[in-house]
Design a protein around this motif. Structure first.
Motif, PDB file in Angstrom:
ATOM      1  N   SER A  14     -14.853   3.654  -9.175  1.00 20.22           N
ATOM      2  CA  SER A  14     -16.753   4.195  -9.817  1.00 20.22           C
ATOM      3  C   SER A  14     -16.891   2.764 -10.673  1.00 20.22           C
ATOM      4  N   GLU A  15     -18.026   2.306 -11.169  1.00 18.89           N
ATOM      5  CA  GLU A  15     -18.803   1.197 -11.588  1.00 18.89           C
ATOM      6  C   GLU A  15     -17.816   2.112 -13.187  1.00 18.89           C
ATOM      7  N   GLY A  16     -17.179   0.901 -13.755  1.00 17.12           N
ATOM      8  CA  GLY A  16     -16.600   1.808 -15.318  1.00 17.12           C
ATOM      9  C   GLY A  16     -15.325   1.884 -14.971  1.00 17.12           C
ATOM     10  N   LEU A  20      -7.567  -1.222  -8.917  1.00 21.10           N
ATOM     11  CA  LEU A  20      -5.816  -1.599  -8.312  1.00 21.10           C
ATOM     12  C   LEU A  20      -5.622  -1.397  -7.047  1.00 21.10           C
ATOM     13  N   LEU A  21      -5.393  -3.542  -7.475  1.00 22.68           N
ATOM     14  CA  LEU A  21      -5.309  -3.103  -5.438  1.00 22.68           C
ATOM     15  C   LEU A  21      -3.936  -3.226  -5.159  1.00 22.68           C
ATOM     16  N   ARG A  22      -2.613  -3.169  -4.293  1.00 22.03           N
ATOM     17  CA  ARG A  22      -1.758  -3.381  -4.777  1.00 22.03           C
ATOM     18  C   ARG A  22      -0.894  -4.710  -3.630  1.00 22.03           C
ATOM     19  N   CYS A  23      -0.325  -4.890  -3.533  1.00 21.97           N
ATOM     20  CA  CYS A  23       0.637  -6.378  -2.747  1.00 21.97           C
ATOM     21  C   CYS A  23       1.748  -6.645  -3.043  1.00 21.97           C
ATOM     22  N   ASN A  24       2.782  -6.327  -2.109  1.00 19.94           N
ATOM     23  CA  ASN A  24       3.772  -6.090  -2.174  1.00 19.94           C
ATOM     24  C   ASN A  24       4.870  -7.582  -1.347  1.00 19.94           C
ATOM     25  N   TYR A  25       5.473  -8.615  -1.422  1.00 18.90           N
ATOM     26  CA  TYR A  25       6.513  -9.056  -1.550  1.00 18.90           C
ATOM     27  C   TYR A  25       7.575  -9.180  -0.801  1.00 18.90           C
ATOM     28  N   SER A  26       7.300 -10.079   0.925  1.00 23.11           N
ATOM     29  CA  SER A  26       9.502  -9.792   0.827  1.00 23.11           C
ATOM     30  C   SER A  26       9.473 -11.101   1.735  1.00 23.11           C
ATOM     31  N   SER A  27      10.936 -10.921   0.489  1.00 25.52           N
ATOM     32  CA  SER A  27      11.613 -12.638   0.029  1.00 25.52           C
ATOM     33  C   SER A  27      12.114 -12.794  -0.065  1.00 25.52           C
ATOM     34  N   SER A  28      14.075 -13.817  -0.589  1.00 22.38           N
ATOM     35  CA  SER A  28      14.714 -14.193  -0.483  1.00 22.38           C
ATOM     36  C   SER A  28      15.038 -14.285  -1.644  1.00 22.38           C
ATOM     37  N   VAL A  29      13.717 -15.210  -2.811  1.00 22.04           N
ATOM     38  CA  VAL A  29      13.538 -16.012  -3.505  1.00 22.04           C
ATOM     39  C   VAL A  29      11.899 -15.752  -3.635  1.00 22.04           C
ATOM     40  N   ILE A  60     -10.016 -15.264 -13.308  1.00 25.15           N
ATOM     41  CA  ILE A  60     -11.201 -15.604 -13.568  1.00 25.15           C
ATOM     42  C   ILE A  60     -11.316 -13.702 -13.534  1.00 25.15           C
ATOM     43  N   ASN A  61     -13.208 -13.233 -14.446  1.00 23.70           N
ATOM     44  CA  ASN A  61     -14.031 -12.473 -13.535  1.00 23.70           C
ATOM     45  C   ASN A  61     -13.133 -10.716 -14.085  1.00 23.70           C
ATOM     46  N   GLY A  62     -12.300 -11.327 -15.403  1.00 26.97           N
ATOM     47  CA  GLY A  62     -11.503 -10.268 -15.809  1.00 26.97           C
ATOM     48  C   GLY A  62     -10.379  -9.081 -14.888  1.00 26.97           C
ATOM     49  N   PHE A  63      -9.204  -9.790 -13.996  1.00 26.55           N
ATOM     50  CA  PHE A  63      -8.540  -9.665 -13.260  1.00 26.55           C
ATOM     51  C   PHE A  63      -7.817  -9.721 -14.297  1.00 26.55           C
ATOM     52  N   GLU A  64      -6.521  -9.501 -14.068  1.00 29.09           N
ATOM     53  CA  GLU A  64      -5.132  -9.872 -13.631  1.00 29.09           C
ATOM     54  C   GLU A  64      -4.168  -9.122 -13.354  1.00 29.09           C
ATOM     55  N   ALA A  65      -3.293 -10.088 -12.488  1.00 27.43           N
ATOM     56  CA  ALA A  65      -2.050  -9.106 -11.961  1.00 27.43           C
ATOM     57  C   ALA A  65      -0.260  -9.561 -12.459  1.00 27.43           C
ATOM     58  N   GLU A  66      -0.115  -8.290 -12.782  1.00 21.25           N
ATOM     59  CA  GLU A  66       1.718  -9.064 -12.982  1.00 21.25           C
ATOM     60  C   GLU A  66       3.083  -8.198 -12.098  1.00 21.25           C
ATOM     61  N   PHE A  67       3.596  -9.846 -12.039  1.00 20.54           N
ATOM     62  CA  PHE A  67       4.957  -9.837 -11.310  1.00 20.54           C
ATOM     63  C   PHE A  67       5.957  -9.125 -11.797  1.00 20.54           C
ATOM     64  N   LEU A  76      -3.246  -6.656  -8.226  1.00 21.44           N
ATOM     65  CA  LEU A  76      -3.993  -6.751  -8.441  1.00 21.44           C
ATOM     66  C   LEU A  76      -5.065  -5.800  -9.882  1.00 21.44           C
ATOM     67  N   THR A  77      -5.522  -6.416 -10.773  1.00 21.84           N
ATOM     68  CA  THR A  77      -6.415  -4.850 -11.796  1.00 21.84           C
ATOM     69  C   THR A  77      -7.342  -5.350 -12.335  1.00 21.84           C
ATOM     70  N   LYS A  78      -8.346  -4.390 -13.109  1.00 18.40           N
ATOM     71  CA  LYS A  78      -9.183  -4.211 -14.088  1.00 18.40           C
ATOM     72  C   LYS A  78      -9.422  -3.567 -14.350  1.00 18.40           C
ATOM     73  N   PRO A  79      -9.489  -4.036 -16.181  1.00 23.58           N
ATOM     74  CA  PRO A  79      -9.636  -2.405 -16.875  1.00 23.58           C
ATOM     75  C   PRO A  79     -10.866  -1.472 -16.356  1.00 23.58           C
ATOM     76  N   SER A  80     -12.174  -2.466 -15.291  1.00 25.13           N
ATOM     77  CA  SER A  80     -13.605  -1.882 -15.525  1.00 25.13           C
ATOM     78  C   SER A  80     -14.111  -2.458 -14.212  1.00 25.13           C
ATOM     79  N   ALA A  81     -14.549  -1.451 -13.080  1.00 25.64           N
ATOM     80  CA  ALA A  81     -14.750  -2.164 -12.439  1.00 25.64           C
ATOM     81  C   ALA A  81     -16.613  -2.599 -12.232  1.00 25.64           C
TER      82      ALA A  81
END
Lengths: 111, 116
Positions: A14-16, A20-29, A60-67, A76-81
């Motif tokens: 919903s707007e506001g 939360l968009l999820r991403c998982n990676y697979s890598s040896s490093v 940009i556009n208020g998005f952030e992501a945490e490794f 990827l997250t954004k507090p308010s859509a």
């Protein structure tokens, strides 16, 4: 071999509400990780990238992501859509000479 | 700086024909990559060129080929078109001087190819 998995091909919020968009990676490093956004009939636009300098990356556009290495995640997250956030989002990992993209998550924002 | 440009933006061809797509990278970028995007397969890597040499290649048949010129502009060619080649073809450029792909890829708007 590197791979990128995006959970949820379609996400509706919903707007506001929190995005939360999820991403998982697979890598040896730990790879270099990116989030891109694609609006209809357009190319991909970089939202943010992680290159090991800081685990919380602001874009940009208020998005952030945490490794999170322990979880091999880069969500990827954004507090308010906003309605303008409706688009398709791609997570990508880079390796030698090559980028690997996830299958994308289409975000729908409900009024 | 001007962004990545692709021409043409839209193209309609018939089965059996061949097509050439063009990409002009951001000034100073020496690496150009091509991707095919379809609803069913998502974004698939075709190949990357750096300083006129193909540096990496995806899993596509030999009908898909490319080249890069000394000014870093790149072309992609598809011969003997099939219905399944209908897709958005995206070009991306980056500086490319690092061995690993740590530098950001910048994408063009794409060429929408329809094969009838």
């Amino acid at each position: 071999a590197q791979s990128v998995t995006q959970l949820g091909s379609h996400v509706s919020v919903s707007e506001g509400a929190l995005v939360l968009l999820r991403c998982n990676y697979s890598s040896s490093v730990p790879p270099y990780l990116f989030w891109y956004v694609q609006y209809p009939n357009q190319g991909l636009q970089l939202l943010l990238k992680y290159t090991s300098a800081a685990t919380l990356v602001k874009g940009i556009n208020g998005f952030e992501a945490e490794f999170k290495k322990s979880e091999t995640s880069f969500h990827l997250t954004k507090p308010s859509a906003h309605m303008s956030d409706a688009a398709e989002y791609f997570c990508a990992a880079s390796g030698t000479y090559k980028y690997i993209f996830g299958t994308g998550t289409r975000l729908k924002v409900l009024a | 700086k001007a962004g990545v440009t692709q021409t043409p933006r839209y193209l309609i061809k018939t089965r059996g024909q061949q097509v050439t797509l063009s990409c002009s990278p951001i000034s100073g970028h020496r690496s150009v990559s091509w991707y095919q995007q379809t609803p069913g397969q998502g974004l698939q890597f075709l190949f990357e060129y750096f300083s006129e040499t193909q540096r990496n290649k995806g899993n596509f048949p030999g009908r898909f080929s490319g080249r890069q010129f000394s000014n870093s502009r790149s072309e992609m060619n598809v011969s003997t078109l099939e219905l399944g080649d209908s897709a958005l073809y995206l070009c991306a450029s980056r500086a490319g001087t690092s061995g690993g792909a740590t530098d950001t890829q910048y994408f063009g708007p794409g060429t929408r190819l329809t094969v009838l």
